[in-house]
Design an enzyme around this catalytic site. Structure first.
Site, PDB file in Angstrom:
ATOM      1  N   ASP A 225       0.741  -1.195   0.105  1.00  0.00           N
ATOM      2  CA  ASP A 225       0.101   0.120   0.047  1.00  0.00           C
ATOM      3  C   ASP A 225       0.908   1.395  -0.074  1.00  0.00           C
ATOM      4  OD1 ASP A 225       0.701  -0.133   2.756  1.00  0.00           O
ATOM      5  OD2 ASP A 225      -1.220   0.160   3.347  1.00  0.00           O
ATOM      6  N   SER A 226       2.146   0.995   0.093  1.00  0.00           N
ATOM      7  CA  SER A 226       3.087   1.997  -0.219  1.00  0.00           C
ATOM      8  C   SER A 226       3.039   2.870  -1.558  1.00  0.00           C
ATOM      9  CB  SER A 226       4.601   1.736   0.055  1.00  0.00           C
ATOM     10  OG  SER A 226       4.879   0.439  -0.557  1.00  0.00           O
TER      11      SER A 226
ATOM     12  N   ASP B 240      -1.120  -6.168  -0.220  1.00  0.00           N
ATOM     13  CA  ASP B 240      -1.213  -5.484   1.185  1.00  0.00           C
ATOM     14  C   ASP B 240      -2.679  -5.143   1.175  1.00  0.00           C
ATOM     15  OD1 ASP B 240       0.629  -4.722   3.380  1.00  0.00           O
ATOM     16  OD2 ASP B 240       1.442  -3.275   2.258  1.00  0.00           O
TER      17      ASP B 240
ATOM     18  N   LYS C 264      -0.823  -9.292   3.334  1.00  0.00           N
ATOM     19  CA  LYS C 264      -0.143  -8.858   4.552  1.00  0.00           C
ATOM     20  C   LYS C 264      -1.102  -7.598   5.332  1.00  0.00           C
ATOM     21  CE  LYS C 264       3.289  -5.691   4.174  1.00  0.00           C
ATOM     22  NZ  LYS C 264       2.541  -4.502   5.110  1.00  0.00           N
TER      23      LYS C 264
ATOM     24  N   GLU D 107      -1.606  -5.048   8.966  1.00  0.00           N
ATOM     25  CA  GLU D 107      -0.974  -4.705   9.827  1.00  0.00           C
ATOM     26  C   GLU D 107      -1.679  -4.883  11.266  1.00  0.00           C
ATOM     27  OE1 GLU D 107      -0.098  -0.302   9.042  1.00  0.00           O
ATOM     28  OE2 GLU D 107       0.770  -0.782   7.049  1.00  0.00           O
TER      29      GLU D 107
ATOM     30  N   GLU E 283       8.571  -3.958  11.263  1.00  0.00           N
ATOM     31  CA  GLU E 283       9.042  -2.603  10.763  1.00  0.00           C
ATOM     32  C   GLU E 283       9.449  -1.564  11.752  1.00  0.00           C
ATOM     33  OE1 GLU E 283       6.398  -0.796   7.994  1.00  0.00           O
ATOM     34  OE2 GLU E 283       7.695   1.027   7.789  1.00  0.00           O
TER      35      GLU E 283
HETATM   36  O1  KIV Z   1       3.467  -1.053   1.531  1.00  0.00           O
HETATM   37  C1  KIV Z   1       4.751  -1.341   1.927  1.00  0.00           C
HETATM   38  O2  KIV Z   1       5.652  -1.105   1.092  1.00  0.00           O
HETATM   39  C2  KIV Z   1       5.204  -2.133   3.079  1.00  0.00           C
HETATM   40  C3  KIV Z   1       6.620  -2.073   3.674  1.00  0.00           C
HETATM   41  C4  KIV Z   1       6.796  -2.268   4.902  1.00  0.00           C
HETATM   42  C5  KIV Z   1       7.212  -3.123   2.833  1.00  0.00           C
HETATM   43  O3  KIV Z   1       4.518  -2.747   3.827  1.00  0.00           O
END
Ligand code: KIV
Length: 290
Positions: A52-53, A91, A120, A122, A189
């Protein structure tokens, strides 16, 4: 001979578990479109994350909070089209796993239906119900602990986590609980190196660090950070292996200079007429008889 079609991915989740068991470092980077995924795959990284970056790196947002499922799916689909050999993860963006189990499974499932091999998300202990629900629905989950960018406001900024005794122990506890909930790996992280090493020693699943020191099972950096594509000084945990911004700017400026001087395009970049047609084109006059 097996009738089960082989995965087109050379790297699978069992491969990652095996690598961690054997102490072979896992390499993960982000990709957001076909060109970045092609480069990452050609460099033989083990895991590609459509992160999601993408929000801050590609879409001009200040943080990851505005990133939607629609945006993530759009970028994931571009990466899937290059058929990467790397394990492909997506993500879960903010609010895609906070509004109830059904909604979370539908969103995570949408990533798998488009070609991701896992997701993934959080957060620590409070994510256990949703992690369990996704795992129950056959969706592999990578947990993400420490500095979790979607909690930016709750953390009061992008601050290293786990520096106090309480904070450090909470991360160790959360790591155990996420493992027990079925996560196949943990991303750590922005936590002190000693803490990340201790998490890695105390869980059986792989840990992938970013700003978490060398004691993890693997490392992840954002594609654009590794290649120096973002101008300005990088964060402490980044090492850029190229001044990509400078290199690309200079190459583009060279082209612009040659357009302005008339040096581009030259014969090798031009299509030429056959001799006979050249004469007809040359002799043609506007309004003249043909
Ligand atoms: O979205 C992202 O780039 C991440 C980084 C921590 C790799 O979650």
């Amino acid at each position: 001979m097996s009738h089960v079609p082989e995965s087109r991915h050379a790297v699978t989740i069992p491969t990652l578990l095996q690598m961690a068991r054997e102490g072979r470092p896992i390499v993960m980077t982000t990709a957001y479109d076909a060109p970045t995924a092609r480069i990452a795959d050609a460099a033989e990284v083990d895991v590609i994350l459509v992160g999601d970056s993408v929000g801050n790196v590609c879409l001009g947002f200040e943080n990851t909070l505005p990133v939607s499922m629609a945006m993530m799916l759009h970028h994931l689909e571009a990466v899937v089209r290059i058929r990467p050999r790397a394990l492909l993860l997506a993500d879960m963006p903010y609010l895609s796993y906070h509004l109830g189990m059904e909604d979370s499974i539908r969103n995570a499932g949408a990533f798998l239906q488009r070609g991701a091999q896992g997701v993934k998300l959080e957060g620590g202990a409070r994510r256990i119900p949703v992690i369990r629900a996704l795992v129950e629905a056959e969706i592999p989950v990578m947990g993400h602990l420490g500095l979790t960018p979607q909690s930016l406001h709750a953390m009061g900024g992008y601050k290293v986590q786990g520096r106090t005794e309480g904070g450090a122990l909470a991360i160790l506890e959360d790591a155990q609980r996420l493992q027990d909930s079925g996560c196949f790996a943990l991303l750590l992280e922005g936590i002190p190196a000693e803490l990340a090493r201790r998490v890695t020693e105390t869980v059986e699943i792989p840990t992938i660090g970013i700003g978490a020191g060398p004691g993890c099972s693997g490392q992840v950096l954002v594609f654009h950070d590794v290649l120096g594509l973002i101008p300005g000084p990088p964060p402490k945990f980044v090492r850029a292996y190229l001044d990509g911004f400078g290199a690309l700017r200079d190459a583009l400026a060279s082209w612009a200079g040659e357009v302005r001087s008339g040096a581009f395009p030259a014969a090798p970049e031009s299509y030429l007429l056959p001799k006979a047609v050249q004469k007809a084109v040359q002799d043609w006059r506007p309004g003249g008889e043909s």
